[in-house]
Design a protein around this motif. Structure first.
Motif, PDB file in Angstrom:
ATOM      1  N   MET A 196       0.485  -1.460   0.134  1.00 49.31           N
ATOM      2  CA  MET A 196      -0.154   0.083  -0.263  1.00 49.31           C
ATOM      3  C   MET A 196       1.053   1.528  -0.049  1.00 49.31           C
ATOM      4  N   PRO A 197       2.302   1.650   0.560  1.00 50.98           N
ATOM      5  CA  PRO A 197       3.014   2.179   0.056  1.00 50.98           C
ATOM      6  C   PRO A 197       3.002   3.293  -0.765  1.00 50.98           C
ATOM      7  N   ALA A 198       2.879   1.716  -1.465  1.00 50.07           N
ATOM      8  CA  ALA A 198       3.161   2.559  -3.272  1.00 50.07           C
ATOM      9  C   ALA A 198       2.359   2.616  -4.410  1.00 50.07           C
ATOM     10  N   ARG A 199       1.006   2.469  -3.041  1.00 50.09           N
ATOM     11  CA  ARG A 199       0.352   3.121  -3.850  1.00 50.09           C
ATOM     12  C   ARG A 199      -0.757   2.277  -5.351  1.00 50.09           C
ATOM     13  N   PRO A 200      -0.804   0.690  -4.729  1.00 50.37           N
ATOM     14  CA  PRO A 200      -1.626   0.619  -6.286  1.00 50.37           C
ATOM     15  C   PRO A 200      -3.018   1.247  -6.389  1.00 50.37           C
ATOM     16  N   ASP A 201      -3.137   0.655  -7.698  1.00 46.31           N
ATOM     17  CA  ASP A 201      -4.371   1.618  -8.071  1.00 46.31           C
ATOM     18  C   ASP A 201      -5.134   0.537  -7.868  1.00 46.31           C
ATOM     19  N   ASP A 211      -9.046   1.900   4.107  1.00 42.09           N
ATOM     20  CA  ASP A 211      -9.336   3.476   4.734  1.00 42.09           C
ATOM     21  C   ASP A 211      -8.301   3.365   5.790  1.00 42.09           C
ATOM     22  N   ALA A 212      -7.032   3.274   6.253  1.00 39.20           N
ATOM     23  CA  ALA A 212      -6.534   3.361   7.369  1.00 39.20           C
ATOM     24  C   ALA A 212      -4.722   2.893   6.646  1.00 39.20           C
ATOM     25  N   PHE A 213      -4.584   2.488   5.279  1.00 34.79           N
ATOM     26  CA  PHE A 213      -3.187   2.492   5.196  1.00 34.79           C
ATOM     27  C   PHE A 213      -2.746   3.327   3.857  1.00 34.79           C
ATOM     28  N   GLU A 214      -4.323   4.150   3.279  1.00 30.86           N
ATOM     29  CA  GLU A 214      -4.307   4.834   2.389  1.00 30.86           C
ATOM     30  C   GLU A 214      -4.202   6.185   3.239  1.00 30.86           C
ATOM     31  N   ALA A 215      -4.749   6.277   4.467  1.00 31.04           N
ATOM     32  CA  ALA A 215      -4.455   7.653   5.616  1.00 31.04           C
ATOM     33  C   ALA A 215      -3.411   7.824   6.060  1.00 31.04           C
ATOM     34  N   ALA A 216      -2.189   6.571   6.946  1.00 29.49           N
ATOM     35  CA  ALA A 216      -1.015   6.410   6.614  1.00 29.49           C
ATOM     36  C   ALA A 216       0.281   6.943   5.373  1.00 29.49           C
ATOM     37  N   ALA A 217      -0.557   6.920   4.768  1.00 24.13           N
ATOM     38  CA  ALA A 217       0.346   6.916   2.892  1.00 24.13           C
ATOM     39  C   ALA A 217       0.119   8.483   2.633  1.00 24.13           C
ATOM     40  N   ASP A 218      -1.253   9.418   3.049  1.00 26.04           N
ATOM     41  CA  ASP A 218      -1.214  10.188   2.857  1.00 26.04           C
ATOM     42  C   ASP A 218      -2.189   9.903   1.562  1.00 26.04           C
ATOM     43  N   SER A 219      -2.489   9.122   1.060  1.00 23.30           N
ATOM     44  CA  SER A 219      -3.726   8.915  -0.119  1.00 23.30           C
ATOM     45  C   SER A 219      -5.007   9.773  -0.210  1.00 23.30           C
ATOM     46  N   THR A 220      -5.287   9.821  -1.145  1.00 23.06           N
ATOM     47  CA  THR A 220      -6.783   9.896  -0.892  1.00 23.06           C
ATOM     48  C   THR A 220      -7.645   8.935  -0.555  1.00 23.06           C
ATOM     49  N   ARG A 221      -8.661   8.636  -0.174  1.00 28.68           N
ATOM     50  CA  ARG A 221      -9.310   7.889   0.823  1.00 28.68           C
ATOM     51  C   ARG A 221     -10.472   7.808  -0.660  1.00 28.68           C
ATOM     52  N   GLY A 222      -9.910   6.181  -0.287  1.00 31.60           N
ATOM     53  CA  GLY A 222     -10.936   5.844  -1.498  1.00 31.60           C
ATOM     54  C   GLY A 222     -10.666   5.058  -2.729  1.00 31.60           C
TER      55      GLY A 222
END
Length: 285
Positions: free
Chosen positions: A79-84, A105-116
């Motif tokens: 998830m830190p590498a932001r898969p599609d 949700d949690a992994f995106e928040a930790a990586a500062d990614s857009t939720r969803g």
């Protein structure tokens, strides 16, 4: 999206070939193509593949099924590498999609990614019990991006000695295929046809793909790069189809709120409009 190409999660060589090819999406696989002892290393290799420069291709990761206890470790690595998207195998029902959604949700928040932002593609027919959950995916949540059906694991679950005869799916597997198609339509997401396992049988592959597209599948999974061009050609709308679709959309726009109209001497109603819109969307219009 027309073609989803599986790539072993521990093979940088196969990834390089796939990334240079014409598949619309790659599924980097941490499940069946990686042995148990190799999974920790494959997670790191897959994360590196995700981090490589991207073009138009989508990059998904097939994690290990929830009942293995390995799904969270897979997600933590990639998830830190932001898969599609995440491909969830042996998915039992919409509840499992919701469970993975909470983790994302949690992994995106930790990586500062857009939720969803991370979608979920569920492989939804690989166990006997999963067939009974195919009508409930409308409740899976907004991350669900598609339902794929699979026959090989289902064979083992059912105890079947074969799943095809003379090139045709046998009855239990055609049931799973059709339920997946209906379940995806009910959930408002694309249905993705299963892989063709005979690598050198391009004629059979094309026949499978044409039947799938005819019946309403939006894409097909493939296991070898040589299958990609065949599948892409079948799932690309022909110029005549696109011309018809544009004229249907224009006719309904001109007719305002009409539910039924006439074009080329034939009656058209709202289902024809929806089909036309799907064809144009498949062509990127």
């Amino acid at each position: 999206m027309r073609s989803f190409l599986f790539v072993p999660g521990d093979s940088e060589r196969k990834f390089a070939r796939a990334a240079a090819g014409a598949a619309d999406a790659l599924i980097l696989d941490l499940e069946d193509s990686v042995g148990m002892a190799g999974k920790p290393a494959a997670r790191q290799i897959t994360a590196g593949m995700l981090a490589a420069p991207r073009g138009r291709q989508q990059r998904y990761v097939r994690v290990n099924a929830l009942d293995t206890g390995m799904t969270l470790a897979d997600l933590a690595a990639v998830m830190p590498a932001r898969p599609d998207g995440i491909v969830l195998p042996k998915c039992a029902d919409a509840g499992q999609v919701r469970q993975v959604s909470l983790w994302l949700d949690a992994f995106e928040a930790a990586a500062d990614s857009t939720r969803g932002a991370t979608r979920i593609l569920a492989i939804a027919t690989e166990t006997a019990g999963s067939l009974f959950g195919l009508g409930g995916y409308a409740e899976a949540g907004p991350r669900l991006s598609g339902l794929m059906w699979g026959a090989e694991d289902l064979s083992a679950s059912l105890g079947a000695s074969a799943n095809r005869l003379d090139g045709q799916w046998l009855a239990p597997f055609r049931l799973a295929r059709n339920l997946c198609l209906a379940g995806a339509a009910a959930a408002g997401v694309p249905a993705i046809d299963t892989v063709h396992v005979d690598i050198d049988d391009l004629v059979g592959l094309e026949a499978d793909a044409r039947e799938a597209r005819r019946d309403g599948f939006g894409a097909k999974a493939v296991i070898h790069p040589k299958h990609v061009d065949v599948v892409n050609a079948v799932f690309t709308p022909a110029p005549a189809e696109l011309d018809w679709a544009r004229r249907v959309v224009a006719a309904f726009a001109e007719a305002g709120d009409a539910g039924v109209l006439r074009m080329d001497g034939k009656m058209l109603d709202r289902p024809h409009l929806r089909l036309a819109e799907r064809l144009l969307a498949a062509a990127g219009e």
